[in-house]
Each structure stands twice: as structure tokens, then as C-alpha cells.
Design a protein around this motif. Sequence first.
Motif, mmCIF file in Angstrom:
data_model
loop_
_atom_site.group_PDB
_atom_site.id
_atom_site.type_symbol
_atom_site.label_atom_id
_atom_site.label_comp_id
_atom_site.label_asym_id
_atom_site.label_seq_id
_atom_site.Cartn_x
_atom_site.Cartn_y
_atom_site.Cartn_z
ATOM 1 N N GLY A 198 37.777 0.813 2.684
ATOM 2 C CA GLY A 198 36.714 0.604 3.662
ATOM 3 C C GLY A 198 35.669 1.708 3.693
ATOM 4 O O GLY A 198 35.155 2.048 4.754
ATOM 5 N N VAL A 199 35.342 2.273 2.521
ATOM 6 C CA VAL A 199 34.377 3.380 2.515
ATOM 7 C C VAL A 199 32.946 2.852 2.570
ATOM 8 O O VAL A 199 32.565 1.947 1.831
ATOM 9 N N ASN A 200 32.180 3.416 3.504
ATOM 10 C CA ASN A 200 30.749 3.136 3.628
ATOM 11 C C ASN A 200 30.009 4.443 3.527
ATOM 12 O O ASN A 200 30.517 5.479 3.935
ATOM 13 N N VAL A 260 51.667 5.142 -1.089
ATOM 14 C CA VAL A 260 50.708 5.459 -2.138
ATOM 15 C C VAL A 260 50.676 4.343 -3.169
ATOM 16 O O VAL A 260 51.710 3.904 -3.644
ATOM 17 N N LYS A 261 49.475 3.898 -3.459
ATOM 18 C CA LYS A 261 49.351 2.862 -4.467
ATOM 19 C C LYS A 261 48.925 3.475 -5.794
ATOM 20 O O LYS A 261 49.394 3.095 -6.845
ATOM 21 N N GLY A 262 48.009 4.429 -5.728
ATOM 22 C CA GLY A 262 47.477 4.960 -6.977
ATOM 23 C C GLY A 262 47.106 6.420 -6.858
ATOM 24 O O GLY A 262 47.431 7.091 -5.889
ATOM 25 N N GLU A 263 46.401 6.887 -7.886
ATOM 26 C CA GLU A 263 45.923 8.263 -7.914
ATOM 27 C C GLU A 263 44.809 8.415 -6.882
ATOM 28 O O GLU A 263 44.752 9.383 -6.147
ATOM 29 N N ILE A 264 43.917 7.435 -6.862
ATOM 30 C CA ILE A 264 42.823 7.424 -5.891
ATOM 31 C C ILE A 264 42.896 6.119 -5.114
ATOM 32 O O ILE A 264 42.980 5.049 -5.717
ATOM 33 N N LEU A 268 39.683 8.011 2.060
ATOM 34 C CA LEU A 268 39.698 8.354 0.645
ATOM 35 C C LEU A 268 40.908 9.239 0.394
ATOM 36 O O LEU A 268 41.006 10.337 0.944
ATOM 37 N N ARG A 269 41.860 8.728 -0.364
ATOM 38 C CA ARG A 269 43.069 9.506 -0.665
ATOM 39 C C ARG A 269 43.111 9.833 -2.145
ATOM 40 O O ARG A 269 42.809 8.982 -2.973
ATOM 41 N N ILE A 270 43.501 11.067 -2.431
ATOM 42 C CA ILE A 270 43.758 11.454 -3.813
ATOM 43 C C ILE A 270 45.216 11.870 -3.873
ATOM 44 O O ILE A 270 45.644 12.738 -3.115
ATOM 45 N N ASN A 271 45.986 11.213 -4.723
ATOM 46 C CA ASN A 271 47.421 11.454 -4.820
ATOM 47 C C ASN A 271 48.083 11.359 -3.441
ATOM 48 O O ASN A 271 48.959 12.138 -3.109
ATOM 49 N N GLY A 272 47.606 10.429 -2.629
ATOM 50 C CA GLY A 272 48.230 10.191 -1.339
ATOM 51 C C GLY A 272 47.713 11.047 -0.203
ATOM 52 O O GLY A 272 48.001 10.780 0.950
#
Lengths: 268, 370
Positions: free
Chosen positions: B18-20, B10-14, B74-78
Motif C-alpha cells: 500500500g505504498v503511496n 515475511v514473504k520476501g526480501e522486500i 516497506l519491509r526489507i528482510n522483514g
Amino acid sequence: MAEKGYSVRRLPGFGLIAVLTFTMLYLPIVILVFFSFNAGPSQAVWDGFSLQWYEAAFQNRQVREVSIRSLWLAATAASFATVLATLAALGTTRGGRFPGQTMIYALINQPLMVPEIVTGIALLIFVAAIKVQTGYTGMGYLVAAHTAFCIPFAYLPIRARLETLDPALEAAAADLYASPVQAFFSITLPLLVPGIVAGFMLGFVISLDTVVITEFVKSAGQDTLPTYMLGQLRRTVTPEMNAIATLFLALSLIIVTAFFLITRTRGR
Amino acid sequence: MDARVQDTTVKGEIDITGVNKVFGQGAAAFHALTDIDLSIATGEFFTLLGPSGCGKTTLLRVIAGFEQPSSGSLRINGAEVAGLGPNRRPVNTVFQSYALFPHMTVAQNIGFGLKMLGKPRREIEATAAEMLRLVRMEALAERRPAELSGGQQQRVALARALAPRPRVLLLDEPLSALDLKLRKEMQSELKRLQTETGITFVFVTHDQEEALTMSDRVAVMSAGRILQMGRPTEIYNAPVNRFVADFIGETNFLVLPVAQTEGDAAHLTLPGGKRAQALLPDGMLPVTGADVTAVIRPEQATIVEPDAGDMTATVDSAVFFGTDTHLHLTLSDGQPFVLRRQNRPGQQPPEPGTALGLSLAPGALRVLED
């Protein structure tokens, strides 16, 4: 005041046309109500005030019977039509765009566009075929025909209401953890109530009023108030008809007033 | 809510990789988002900035769950949330139209999220009261949204979105419907709420000033891509390309020949023949003699005696802005130049036609990739 802006009041003849139009609209009704209180049997000669024709109407078993049938039919058909129209309105405004959407609008609104007499004759032939096949001659045909006929009248106010609702409201509900079902019952449906009530009342009045559809679809002994009155008018016209029509008018006024009050207070 | 896939990297909260997002198909396909990579830290005030149609709102809707990405992660909190609906993500949104429920009171609006989460009534009421205090609306708990002013509705929308204590608060141009004074007030109010709650804010705006004043970091978007991401000072002082330089603040674009290059800097020949050092973008090595586009902010040049500065110019017009005056100038080779001078008591703007010398602040001139 008179100098600024455009006002139709200054068009020549505008006032006269307005007065004539309202006279044509309401004078016949005023005369009808007036003679319902006539003591004599005439529609033209005033013989003094009396409630005898109302008494006669109330004591007429047939009038009571057809009135109850009319009210029952209108309530049943309008209820079915309102449910179906609500679903149709949701489908056409909340289901995303789909091919043939414009066509669907036209199809739902068929009774507004096809002449009533055509629908009536088509129903007559259709219903006759089913009657022959099944032998069933109950009220089901009238309920089905009236329901179909009432759908566009119920659909229009419901859809109009849905279109004024910000779709962000449903998005906000979903964002705040509401499932689609929860969002529908806690947000969409409560906000749709004024449209649904308006749709039901319009459908109710339309069903109560229609002669043509009923005339072609009904089996023996299934007269509604309008078809009964039409039948009576072929014989002698007594102020009893005026009295029934006046009561009918009063009922419509009550419904329209209720509709107005509901949409005004709940419409915000 | 659903922590299905826990990632240890995990880097961040969000974390968006590569989102398209493509709307429509075939020839009618519209690429609303192209190769978005983005990481937002916990507690950060992050702003998506760009003109209308740049994809910033689409990106916000993808994070909220109103749109699903066509590809990417898309990750939120991992936890991977691509594919989940908005009701299953620990994020809440403040809508541009506020979208307050008109048939509910202010308190019911604020409690709605907790109610849907199945919290007990006592907790809902306590939280609603706390949120009303937080946005200073205690007195109006029983009002309906229609009875509130625009600014009050804005506060209720904020309180409603904060009440379920989301990990991330998404704000879709929430201040655009307010008048200037109220907008300034709400800007500091938002900043205060973010500091007090410690919740990560993702803020969408087309107002560059709003973005610069409120954000910890800004992503500048155009045509579905992120062009530059960084602290407001970086974005303002070191725009990576013409679009960013033009969109953020006011900028002078000067087409100048390269006299010589030297590491990551180039010496450009200014109108009139003098030379000035300009920073080059990474990896750019212009040919000596070729024309490049350089940018300089209007406040990075000062007026000096004619012949004493780096360039000379004549005044076309002066526009008074209260705190400062914008001088519209023409350089000796005919290129336009805008200079911003802070006003001092008793100072008169120069008359049109006056000849001036311009001195450029060291390091203010930057070459753009074209």
C-alpha cells in the motif's frame, strides 16, 4: 580557413579596438611601474635606474604599519566571509527550495548591487551610533564591514562550485552508510575546496583594495594601505607611491596566479 | 541494518504494501506512486520497467531511502524501514550517473561503504581487492574515476555498491549511458554478478528488451501504478492491457467483432469472414456482435498461399532487419498488420502490392480489456 565559418577577425576595426582597449588597460600600469625605478623625483622625466624609492618605502614606518594592517584586515575579513559564504552557499543549494529563495540571493549579493558610497555612508552613520553608545573604537568595525562586503565575492565561486557537484555524490555517500555529518566532511567539503580557496582569495583581494568602505568606517589611526596612499597623494606625489603600488601589484599577481594554479589542478 | 520490527509473516526480501508517494500539496499534488503492492524474493533479479515519468525511479528511491513513502509499509528482510534514512538500510544503489567520488581512487571508492560501517582497514582492503577481482578491474585500483572509461566507471560503481554486501542492490538505469556493444556486455556481466553473489537485484529500466533478457520477474509501471507483474514470458505473451501490450515488444492491434463466446475464449470474425479463437482476459464477457480489441505479435503469423490462410493481405513495404524482415501489410478490411518473418538464405522479400495469405498461430490472438 578564411572561407569557412564566422570569425570576428574579419569585422572591420576589430583589431584596432582590441589594441586600443589593451593599451588603455595596461599602459598606465606599465608607466607606473616604470617610474617606480626612476632615480629622480619626477613622474615624467627619466633620470636613470634606481631602487631608492623602494628603499624609502621599506624604511617608511607608516607604510610598514598600514601594510601590515591591510594584510591582517584582508586575511581576517576574508576568513570570516569565506566561512559565512560557504554556509550561505550550502543553505541556498543544498537546503531544498524554500519561499523567498530568489530574494535571499539578492540580499546576499547586496554589495554587488548597492553603490559602494551608499553602503559607506550608511555604515558611517551606523558605526558612529554604536561608537557613541559603547565607546568602542577598535578594529572590530572594519573587520565587520569588510566581512560583510566580501561575502558576495566569496559566495559566488563557492556556489558555482557547489552547483557543478552532482547531488548524487552526497546521495551515494548516504547510501553507503555515511551519516549526514560524515557525508559532508568526506565528500562535500573536500570537493568544495577549490571554490572555497577561490572565494577566500577573491574576498582577500577585494578587502585589500577597498577604499570607500574603509574611509567611512575607520577610526583615527586605522588607515589601510589604500586610504594611506590616497592621503599621501593629496600632498606631493613621489615615485615612492609608485614603488608601493608596484609591490601591491606584485602581491595581487601572486595571489591571482596561485588562484589560477589551484583551481586548475584541484578543479577536476 | 536496524531490525526493529521482526515480522514472522515475511514473504520476501522486500515487501511493499500500500505504498503511496505524493509530491506537493493541494491542487499541485502529484501522485508519483499509487497503491504499490510488491514482494521481491531473496536472490531474485527484479525489474521495474516503464516509460520515463512512470514512477519506477521514485519507487527505487523509496526503497533506497532517498524518498519516504507518503503512506504504506516497506519491509526489507522483514524489518520495517519506512522512515529510516538511506544510511540505515541494508541496500546499496548503482546510480545512473555512477556518482563515483572524484577525489578518491577506485580502491577508496569501493572501500567507502565499509569505512563508514567502521570496518577495520585490513578488512576494507581485502574486500576492495576482492570486489576489484569480481568486476575485473584489479589493474586500475589506484586510478581516479576521471581516468576511467564509461564502462570502467560502471564496473567501479557496481563494485562499490556490492562491497558492503547489501541484502539488496538497486540499479537505476545503470546501462543507459553506455553504447550498444558495451551495454550488451554489461548485461551479461550484471547477470553473472547477480548469480555469483546471490544478492537480490532491483533493476530500473525503460528498455523493454533489457528487462526481458535479464529479469526473473518484471513489473510494468505507468503513471505511478504497477500494471502487470510476472515472468518476462508472461508479460510478453499475455499482456493484461493495451499499455503493456504496446510497451513490451511490437504488437498488432485489431478491432474485430465477436462471433460467439465460450468460457474464457471468444470466436472473433476476421477480415474476410473466417473465424479465429481468441483468449479472453479474466472476467470479461463481451457481447456477441460487439467490437473488441485483439492483439497478436508480428512473429505469430506466417505467410501462406492467398486463400489458404485465416486472412488475406497485401504488401505495402518490406523492411530488412538482418535476422528478419518486417512486412507492413494491409488486411482486406483496411486495418494495418505487421508481420515478422525470419530470413533464410536466398529468400527475397515480396514486392509491394503482392497478395498474401496469413495463418495465425493457435492461441496467439488475445482480447484486451479496454
